[in-house]
Design a protein around this motif. Structure first.
Motif, PDB file in Angstrom:
ATOM      1  N   LYS A  15       0.885  -1.156   0.000  1.00 29.48           N
ATOM      2  CA  LYS A  15       0.000   0.000   0.000  1.00 29.48           C
ATOM      3  C   LYS A  15       0.924   1.207   0.000  1.00 29.48           C
ATOM      4  O   LYS A  15       1.758   1.369   0.892  1.00 29.48           O
ATOM      5  CB  LYS A  15      -0.896   0.036   1.232  1.00 29.48           C
ATOM      6  N   PHE A  16       0.796   2.027  -1.031  1.00 30.12           N
ATOM      7  CA  PHE A  16       1.620   3.230  -1.107  1.00 30.12           C
ATOM      8  C   PHE A  16       1.067   4.301  -0.170  1.00 30.12           C
ATOM      9  O   PHE A  16      -0.141   4.351   0.096  1.00 30.12           O
ATOM     10  CB  PHE A  16       1.650   3.772  -2.543  1.00 30.12           C
ATOM     11  N   GLU A  23       3.041   9.214 -10.787  1.00 25.43           N
ATOM     12  CA  GLU A  23       4.334   9.226 -11.482  1.00 25.43           C
ATOM     13  C   GLU A  23       5.423   8.562 -10.644  1.00 25.43           C
ATOM     14  O   GLU A  23       6.264   7.847 -11.179  1.00 25.43           O
ATOM     15  CB  GLU A  23       4.745  10.671 -11.837  1.00 25.43           C
ATOM     16  N   GLN A  24       5.400   8.793  -9.344  1.00 22.32           N
ATOM     17  CA  GLN A  24       6.367   8.150  -8.457  1.00 22.32           C
ATOM     18  C   GLN A  24       6.132   6.638  -8.405  1.00 22.32           C
ATOM     19  O   GLN A  24       7.081   5.867  -8.374  1.00 22.32           O
ATOM     20  CB  GLN A  24       6.286   8.748  -7.043  1.00 22.32           C
ATOM     21  N   ILE A  25       4.871   6.233  -8.427  1.00 18.08           N
ATOM     22  CA  ILE A  25       4.557   4.806  -8.449  1.00 18.08           C
ATOM     23  C   ILE A  25       5.069   4.184  -9.746  1.00 18.08           C
ATOM     24  O   ILE A  25       5.678   3.113  -9.728  1.00 18.08           O
ATOM     25  CB  ILE A  25       3.047   4.567  -8.255  1.00 18.08           C
ATOM     26  N   GLU A  26       4.853   4.842 -10.865  1.00 15.77           N
ATOM     27  CA  GLU A  26       5.341   4.336 -12.149  1.00 15.77           C
ATOM     28  C   GLU A  26       6.863   4.228 -12.159  1.00 15.77           C
ATOM     29  O   GLU A  26       7.426   3.260 -12.680  1.00 15.77           O
ATOM     30  CB  GLU A  26       4.880   5.239 -13.296  1.00 15.77           C
ATOM     31  N   PHE A  86      17.837  -0.267  -4.322  1.00 17.55           N
ATOM     32  CA  PHE A  86      16.454  -0.043  -4.743  1.00 17.55           C
ATOM     33  C   PHE A  86      15.520  -0.016  -3.530  1.00 17.55           C
ATOM     34  O   PHE A  86      14.696   0.885  -3.391  1.00 17.55           O
ATOM     35  CB  PHE A  86      16.015  -1.138  -5.725  1.00 17.55           C
ATOM     36  N   ALA A  87      15.644  -1.003  -2.658  1.00 18.70           N
ATOM     37  CA  ALA A  87      14.768  -1.093  -1.490  1.00 18.70           C
ATOM     38  C   ALA A  87      14.929   0.118  -0.578  1.00 18.70           C
ATOM     39  O   ALA A  87      13.934   0.671  -0.096  1.00 18.70           O
ATOM     40  CB  ALA A  87      15.044  -2.391  -0.733  1.00 18.70           C
ATOM     41  N   TYR A  93       8.268   5.121   0.185  1.00 18.47           N
ATOM     42  CA  TYR A  93       7.000   5.313  -0.521  1.00 18.47           C
ATOM     43  C   TYR A  93       5.883   4.448   0.049  1.00 18.47           C
ATOM     44  O   TYR A  93       4.725   4.646  -0.266  1.00 18.47           O
ATOM     45  CB  TYR A  93       7.137   4.931  -1.998  1.00 18.47           C
ATOM     46  N   LEU A  94       6.245   3.445   0.851  1.00 21.54           N
ATOM     47  CA  LEU A  94       5.295   2.411   1.240  1.00 21.54           C
ATOM     48  C   LEU A  94       4.737   2.620   2.645  1.00 21.54           C
ATOM     49  O   LEU A  94       5.470   2.881   3.582  1.00 21.54           O
ATOM     50  CB  LEU A  94       5.969   1.039   1.158  1.00 21.54           C
ATOM     51  N   GLU A  95       3.428   2.454   2.754  1.00 19.42           N
ATOM     52  CA  GLU A  95       2.781   2.516   4.062  1.00 19.42           C
ATOM     53  C   GLU A  95       2.688   1.125   4.682  1.00 19.42           C
ATOM     54  O   GLU A  95       2.891   0.948   5.877  1.00 19.42           O
ATOM     55  CB  GLU A  95       1.377   3.107   3.924  1.00 19.42           C
TER      56      GLU A  95
END
Length: 109
Positions: A15-16, A23-26, A86-87, A93-95
């Motif tokens: 869940k973001f 755009e950040q998700i993409e 990457f992580a 970004y992640l909730e």
């Protein structure tokens, strides 16, 4: 982690955070998909967005699935420098996050 040969799936439900833009998700999805080009044990990558009519997603909106040939491959992937970078960059970004690794099984009738 118990060593297991055969196709092993690494599934990440997320869940973001509410303030993350599409755009950040993409950008995150493109970066995640690109890991398959850099981490040899990672054989495939698929992703999707929740479309369930059951409304049982508990807030998780996206699923990311990677394929490996063994649980050892997943361990190598998790500690690979490209995955670590990457992580670290994208975890903010992640909730919510849920990770499940499983070996494909077939029911024999």
């Amino acid at each position: 982690m118990e060593e297991s040969r055969g196709v092993v799936k690494h599934v990440l439900l997320v869940k973001f955070k509410d303030d993350i833009s599409p755009e950040q998700i993409e950008e995150l999805i493109r970066g995640f998909a690109n890991l398959v080009n850099h981490i040899e044990p990672m054989k495939a990558f698929h992703w999707g967005k929740d479309v369930s009519v059951q409304n049982l997603h508990q807030g998780f909106t996206h699923i990311f699935e990677s394929s490996f040939e063994s649980t050892e491959g997943i361990a190598e992937y998790i500690s690979h420098p490209k995955h670590v970078v990457f992580a670290k960059l994208h975890f903010a970004y992640l909730e919510k996050v849920l990770v499940i690794d499983y070996k494909l099984s077939t029911v024999r009738c």
